[in-house]
Design an enzyme around this catalytic site. Structure first.
Site, PDB file in Angstrom:
ATOM      1  CD  GLU A 109       4.982   8.877  -6.589  1.00 50.71           C
ATOM      2  OE1 GLU A 109       4.138   9.540  -7.217  1.00 50.71           O
ATOM      3  OE2 GLU A 109       6.109   8.620  -7.039  1.00 50.71           O
ATOM      4  CD  GLU A 135      11.169   6.198  -7.342  1.00 49.57           C
ATOM      5  OE1 GLU A 135      10.965   7.313  -7.877  1.00 49.57           O
ATOM      6  OE2 GLU A 135      10.243   5.389  -7.139  1.00 49.57           O
TER       7      GLU A 135
END
Ligand code: G3I
Length: 378
Positions: free
Chosen positions: A162, A267
Site C-alpha cells: 500500500e 486478500e
C-alpha cells in the site's frame, strides 16, 4: 474448454473416482482447490488462533479446500520486531508449522508497511524522523532477519504494501518522507539479498483504480530497470457490492501482466453490506449504526443471491485469466473471522468470505464445485 480446464476435469474425474463417488455424492470429496488445481493456488489468510490449532472448525476447512495460506497479522512488523532488536516469532513459527504439517504453500505478509509498523521504526527517541541512513539500516536489519528466519519455508513475500495512492502518487508515509521513492527498491533489494531464491511481490488495494494502476505499472518498470526482482503484483481484492467495476479490475490484471509479472488476488473478500460514506450523518449515531449494520441477524435472500452472483463473476474472471493468475487468496476462512466485521465500526455483521458462520461453503462455492464435477463426468 481451455487445456488447463481439461486437465482439471481429468484430475477431478480421478479424485471423484478415488472418492468412490458418483455425480451426486462426489461433492463430499471434491474441494475448491481441486476445481482450480492446475490454474492457480487457492489460498486463505489464517489468524493466530487458527495457526495455533485453536479453531479446528476453520482449520478443517483450510485443510480440505485450500492449498495456500498467508498470515493475516503475525508476520507484520509490529508483531515480529515490537522493539528495536527484539524479534518475536512464536506466532509466526506456529503459522509455518501448521503450513508445513499440512503441505500448504505459504506467503509472508508483510515486510514494509506504514500500518502496523512499530512506533519506534522511523523515529528517534525524541519522536523525530530518523536520518535516511538510520532508516535504511533499520529496514535492512528487519528485512534480513525476518526473511532469513523463514528461509526455505515460504514461496514469496509481500515486500511492500500500500505505497501508491489512487492518483498514482506515492503515499506520504514516513518511509517516503525520509527516503523518498527509494524506500521501495531498497526493500526489494534487501529482501533479495537475504534470500535470492524467494519470490517478491508488491501488494496494494483498489488496484482497479486507473491512477493506481498506472502508478503500479511505473513502479514495476522502475524496479525492473534497476535490475531488481519482482515476481508478482498482489491485487488485494477487497470488494463491495458496488466496487470495483469488474472491467476495470480486469484491465489492471492485464496491465500488470503486460509488465512481465504474475498477478495474485491476495486478500479477496466482498462486503455484502451497502457502502456507507463516512459523510453519512454520523452525529445521528442510531441512523449511522443502522446504515452501517443493516443485517445484524442474517443476510436477506435477495442480497445473498446478488452477492453470490457477483463473487462467482469474479471467480470466473480469475479462471479466464488463469494464465497470468498465480494465486487467489481469501482474506479469512469464515464470515465470523473477517476484519470487515470491525470496519468501519466494530461489532457490525458482514458476510464477505467463502464460508459462512456455520463453516459451510457459500452457494457460489458449491456451484463451482458441482460444475467442475459435471465437467469431469463429460
Ligand atoms: O493483537 C492485538 C490484541 O493483543 C488486542 O487484544 C486486540 C484488541 O485491541 O487487538 C489485537 O490487534 C489487532 C490485530 O488486527 C490482530 O487481531 C488490531 O487491533 C487490529 O487493528 C488488527 O487488524 C488487522 C488490520 O489489517 C490492521 O490494519 C486485521 O486483522 C487484518 O485483517 C488487516 O489486514 C490488512 C492487510 O494486512 C493489508 N491490507 C488491508 C487489510 C485490511 O485492513
Amino acid at each position: 474448454m481451455k487445456v488447463k480446464h481439461i486437465a482439471s476435469a481429468i484430475l477431478l474425474a480421478a479424485i471423484t473416482a478415488a472418492c468412490g463417488g458418483t455425480q451426486n455424492n462426489a461433492s463430499q470429496g471434491l474441494a475448491l482447490k481441486d476445481v482450480v488445481a492446475d490454474q492457480f493456488l487457492m489460498g486463505t489468510a489464517i489468524n493466530v488462533r487458527q495457526a495455533a490449532g485453536l479453531d479446528t472448525s476453520a482449520t478443517n476447512i483450510v485443510k480440505k479446500h485450500f492449498n495456500a495460506i498467508v498470515a493475516e497479522n503475525c508476520m507484520k512488523m509490529e508483531e515480529v520486531q515490537p522493539e528495536e532488536g527484539r524479534f518475536t516469532f512464536n506466532d509466526a513459527d506456529n503459522f509455518v508449522k501448521f503450513g508445513e504439517e499440512n503441505g500448504l504453500t505459504m506467503t509472508g505478509h508483510v515486510l514494509i508497511w506504514h500500518s502496523q509498523c512499530p512506533d519506534w521504526f522511523c523515529v528517534d527517541k525524541n519522536g523525530k524522523n530518523v536520518s535516511p541512513e538510520v532508516l535504511k539500516q533499520r529496514m535492512k536489519t528487519h528485512i534480513t532477519t525476518v526473511v532469513q528466519h523463514f528461509k526455505g519455508k515460504l514461496k514469496g513475500w509481500d515486500v511492500v504494501n500500500e505505497a501508491i495512492l489512487e492518483d498514482g502518487s506515492y503515499r506520504k508515509s514516513k518511509f517516503y518522507e525520509i527516503l523518498g521513492e527509494e524506500f521501495i527498491p531498497l526493500a526489494f533489494q534487501y529482501a533479495h539479498e537475504a534470500d535470492s531464491t524467494i519470490e517478491l511481490y508488491y501488494n496494494d488495494y483498489g488496484m482497479d483504480n486507473p491512477g493506481r494502476r498506472e502508478g503500479v505499472v511505473k513502479l514495476i518498470r522502475s524496479l525492473k530497470e534497476k535490475g531488481l526482482r519482482i515476481d508478482a503484483v498482489g491485487m488485494q481484492g477487497h470488494m463491495g457490492m458496488d466496487y470495483p467495476k469488474i472491467e476495470e479490475f480486469e484491465k489492471s490484471m492485464l496491465a500488470f501482466a503486460q509488465e512481465g509479472v504474475k498477478v495474485m488476488i491476495t486478500e479477496w473478500d466482498m462486503s455484502a453490506l451497502p457502502t456507507v460514506s463516512r459523510t453519512a450523518n454520523i452525529s445521528d449515531t442510531v441512523a449511522f449504526q443502522k446504515a452501517l449494520n443493516p443485517y445484524p441477524n442474517e443476510l436477506p435472500d435477495s442480497v445473498s443471491q446478488a452477492w453470490n452472483a457477483r463473487m462467482k463473476q469474479f471467480f470466473n474472471l480469475f479462471e479466464k485469466h488463469a494464465d497470468i493468475v498465480d494465486r487467489v487468496t481469501a482474506w479469512g476462512v469464515s464470515d465470523g473471522d473477517s476484519w470487515k466485521n470491525g470496519f468501519p465500526i466494530r461489532g457490525r455483521k458482514d458476510y464477505p468470505l467463502l464460508f459462512d458462520r456455520n463453516y459451510q461453503p457459500k452457494p457460489w462455492v458449491k456451484e463451482v464445485i458441482e460444475e467442475a464435477e459435471a465437467n469431469s463426468q463429460k
